[in-house]
Scaffold this active site. Structure first.
Site, PDB file in Angstrom:
ATOM      1  N   SER A 142       0.830  -1.205   0.000  1.00  0.00           N
ATOM      2  CA  SER A 142       0.000   0.000   0.000  1.00  0.00           C
ATOM      3  C   SER A 142       0.864   1.254   0.000  1.00  0.00           C
ATOM      4  O   SER A 142       1.959   1.269   0.564  1.00  0.00           O
ATOM      5  CB  SER A 142      -0.871  -0.011   1.262  1.00  0.00           C
ATOM      6  OG  SER A 142      -1.436   1.267   1.481  1.00  0.00           O
ATOM      7  N   TYR A 178      -1.699  -0.662  10.735  1.00  0.00           N
ATOM      8  CA  TYR A 178      -2.023  -1.304   9.441  1.00  0.00           C
ATOM      9  C   TYR A 178      -0.915  -0.998   8.437  1.00  0.00           C
ATOM     10  O   TYR A 178      -0.335  -1.900   7.842  1.00  0.00           O
ATOM     11  CB  TYR A 178      -3.372  -0.805   8.918  1.00  0.00           C
ATOM     12  CG  TYR A 178      -3.498  -0.940   7.420  1.00  0.00           C
ATOM     13  CD1 TYR A 178      -3.270   0.149   6.580  1.00  0.00           C
ATOM     14  CD2 TYR A 178      -3.791  -2.165   6.843  1.00  0.00           C
ATOM     15  CE1 TYR A 178      -3.346   0.008   5.202  1.00  0.00           C
ATOM     16  CE2 TYR A 178      -3.869  -2.308   5.469  1.00  0.00           C
ATOM     17  CZ  TYR A 178      -3.640  -1.214   4.658  1.00  0.00           C
ATOM     18  OH  TYR A 178      -3.706  -1.355   3.287  1.00  0.00           O
ATOM     19  N   LYS A 225       2.292  -3.362   6.483  1.00  0.00           N
ATOM     20  CA  LYS A 225       2.625  -3.434   5.048  1.00  0.00           C
ATOM     21  C   LYS A 225       4.117  -3.183   4.834  1.00  0.00           C
ATOM     22  O   LYS A 225       4.788  -3.860   4.065  1.00  0.00           O
ATOM     23  CB  LYS A 225       1.802  -2.412   4.258  1.00  0.00           C
ATOM     24  CG  LYS A 225       0.322  -2.721   4.197  1.00  0.00           C
ATOM     25  CD  LYS A 225       0.061  -4.064   3.525  1.00  0.00           C
ATOM     26  CE  LYS A 225      -1.416  -4.373   3.398  1.00  0.00           C
ATOM     27  NZ  LYS A 225      -1.666  -5.721   2.834  1.00  0.00           N
TER      28      LYS A 225
HETATM   29  C1  WQD Z   1      -9.726   8.679   1.447  1.00  0.00           C
HETATM   30  C2  WQD Z   1      -9.977  10.161   1.717  1.00  0.00           C
HETATM   31  C3  WQD Z   1     -10.330  10.709   4.020  1.00  0.00           C
HETATM   32  C4  WQD Z   1     -14.111   8.613   4.535  1.00  0.00           C
HETATM   33  C5  WQD Z   1      -6.680   3.792   3.275  1.00  0.00           C
HETATM   34  C6  WQD Z   1      -5.407   2.995   3.423  1.00  0.00           C
HETATM   35  C7  WQD Z   1      -5.003   2.430   2.088  1.00  0.00           C
HETATM   36  C8  WQD Z   1      -6.115   1.611   1.575  1.00  0.00           C
HETATM   37  C9  WQD Z   1      -7.357   2.499   1.400  1.00  0.00           C
HETATM   38  C10 WQD Z   1      -6.945  -0.543   2.133  1.00  0.00           C
HETATM   39  C11 WQD Z   1      -9.253  10.655   2.969  1.00  0.00           C
HETATM   40  C12 WQD Z   1     -11.582  10.991   3.193  1.00  0.00           C
HETATM   41  C13 WQD Z   1     -12.946   9.108   3.973  1.00  0.00           C
HETATM   42  C14 WQD Z   1     -15.141   9.509   4.924  1.00  0.00           C
HETATM   43  C15 WQD Z   1     -13.809  11.349   4.181  1.00  0.00           C
HETATM   44  N1  WQD Z   1      -6.352   0.564   2.497  1.00  0.00           N
HETATM   45  N2  WQD Z   1     -12.805  10.451   3.807  1.00  0.00           N
HETATM   46  N3  WQD Z   1     -14.949  10.861   4.730  1.00  0.00           N
HETATM   47  O1  WQD Z   1      -7.301   6.565   4.172  1.00  0.00           O
HETATM   48  O2  WQD Z   1      -6.693   7.286   1.784  1.00  0.00           O
HETATM   49  O3  WQD Z   1      -6.419   4.907   2.467  1.00  0.00           O
HETATM   50  O4  WQD Z   1      -7.692   3.018   2.693  1.00  0.00           O
HETATM   51  O5  WQD Z   1      -7.227  -0.921   1.048  1.00  0.00           O
HETATM   52  O6  WQD Z   1      -3.854   1.624   2.268  1.00  0.00           O
HETATM   53  O7  WQD Z   1      -4.362   3.861   3.858  1.00  0.00           O
HETATM   54  O8  WQD Z   1      -8.691   5.838   2.177  1.00  0.00           O
HETATM   55  O9  WQD Z   1     -11.071   5.971   1.596  1.00  0.00           O
HETATM   56  O10 WQD Z   1     -10.426   5.975   4.059  1.00  0.00           O
HETATM   57  O11 WQD Z   1      -9.978   7.984   2.662  1.00  0.00           O
HETATM   58  O12 WQD Z   1     -13.652  12.579   4.019  1.00  0.00           O
HETATM   59  O13 WQD Z   1     -16.215   9.116   5.455  1.00  0.00           O
HETATM   60  O14 WQD Z   1     -11.370  10.342   1.958  1.00  0.00           O
HETATM   61  O15 WQD Z   1     -10.128  11.756   4.964  1.00  0.00           O
HETATM   62  O16 WQD Z   1      -8.810  11.979   2.726  1.00  0.00           O
HETATM   63  P1  WQD Z   1      -7.247   6.260   2.718  1.00  0.00           P
HETATM   64  P2  WQD Z   1     -10.116   6.379   2.659  1.00  0.00           P
END
Ligand code: WQD
Length: 339
Positions: free
Chosen positions: A124, A149, A153
């Protein structure tokens, strides 16, 4: 070639099983169904017309994993199975280190014992933390991960690198995913998070479908064009195809102890609000959302420089963020219709 796909009933795993089949590989799925269910296998069967061998096995169960390697002569392994909720990993770090790392070592040992010489690992972009320079290349220094997490990785990558260095006759690749989104164009498989989604797009589609009251955008005071975080959103089918290309590259490698890492992203960064606006536009729906406080652990902005995967693995993203958001919405509509 017969390929073991661990976590093959999961989001990225199921889409990869389909693309492996399309490319003439013979996938075998193991999954403990911790974050999936058997309906996914039905969806794969409807898409491919094939019921691939499935074993409900936990990758931490060394005896069962070994017995499977003895039974099925695998030519390669794609290892997806892992816990992957960033927030949960902060609350239960031991579960994450135990599950994600023991399972990896069980598989590496079984591969060595049964002379399986190709291994693709699901890593990741979280290993980069908040990079100083953007876009990130594979040479961008890894920073301390923002969560247990992410640390599993990074540690897993080091375990594979050091194991390959000990010359077990294993060729391995770690694929550093950016943000996988979307679903299969048939709406027969897609993202199916258990419980409240922590990732952005399933939360959006469930909100638009009326299953959630409103989406909270976590922070609008970042140093970005509209103040919300930037991510590299990649269609899950494009990501699945990258795994096929990784196996092809390993197959062509003459170095019997080859190891390398690849960023798998589109190379473009979009903000959360840009994604929301695109979702509303392509699907003709209005999303109920509000701006809330930042989420602890979020990096401000990250997106890939994808030259290496383009040039070395001969893979590039073909689908757009709009394609992914259309597919994600169609998948949600199908799920909601089935309820
Ligand atoms: C994306 C953006 C949030 C939810 C993580 C792991 C990565 C992969 C994907 C597993 C961020 C914003 C999110 C919400 C929001 N893991 N957000 N409101 O954190 O970039 O990546 O998940 O497959 O390895 O690091 O993904 O989708 O959680 O967030 O504003 O209800 O959306 O702040 O900026 P992330 P995410």
């Amino acid at each position: 070639m017969k390929i073991l796909v661990t976590g093959g009933a999961g989001f990225i795993g199921s889409h990869t099983v389909v693309e492996l089949h399309n490319a003439g590989f013979e996938p075998v799925i193991i999954d403990n169904l911790y974050n999936s269910n058997l309906n996914v296998l039905e969806g794969i069967k409807k898409i491919t017309g094939k019921a691939f061998p499935f074993y409900e096995i936990d990758c931490n169960d060394a005896e069962k994993v070994r017995a499977l390697f003895e039974k099925e002569q695998f030519d390669g392994v794609i290892h997806f199975a892992a816990y992957k909720a960033v927030g949960e990993s902060v609350e239960k770090p031991l579960n994450y280190y135990e599950n994600n790392l023991i399972s990896l070592m069980v598989l590496l040992r079984a591969a060595q014992e049964f002379n399986v010489d190709k291994f693709v690992f699901s890593s990741s972009c979280t290993v980069y933390g908040q990079p100083e320079q953007l876009p990130v290349t594979e040479n961008t220094p890894r920073l301390p991960a923002n969560s247990p997490y992410g640390n599993t990785k990074a540690i897993a990558e080091d375990i594979i690198r050091d194991h390959v260095h000990s010359k077990p006759a294993l060729k391995a690749i770690s694929l550093r995913y950016f943000n996988p989104i979307g679903a299969h164009e048939t709406s027969l498989i897609g993202e199916l998070p258990n419980g409240v989604p922590s990732n952005l797009v399933p939360f959006i589609t469930q909100t638009a479908a009326g299953l959630r009251k409103s989406l909270t955008v976590f922070g609008s005071d970042y140093d970005t064009p509209d103040g919300t975080c930037i991510r590299d959103f990649i269609h899950v089918v494009d990501l699945a195809k990258a795994h096929v290309k990784a196996l092809d590259l390993l197959q062509s490698q003459t170095d019997t102890n080859y190891y390398d890492v690849f960023n798998v992203g589109t190379g473009e960064g979009y903000t959360v609000l840009q994604l929301i606006n695109t979702f509303e536009e392509v699907n003709g729906v209005k999303l109920n959302y509000s701006i809330g406080p930042r989420r602890e652990g979020d990096v401000e902005k990250i997106y890939a420089q994808s030259d290496k995967v383009n040039n070395v693995m001969k893979w590039r993203a073909e689908k757009t963020m709009a394609d992914a958001l259309r597919d994600a919405w169609n998948w949600q509509l199908k799920l909601t219709a089935e309820k």
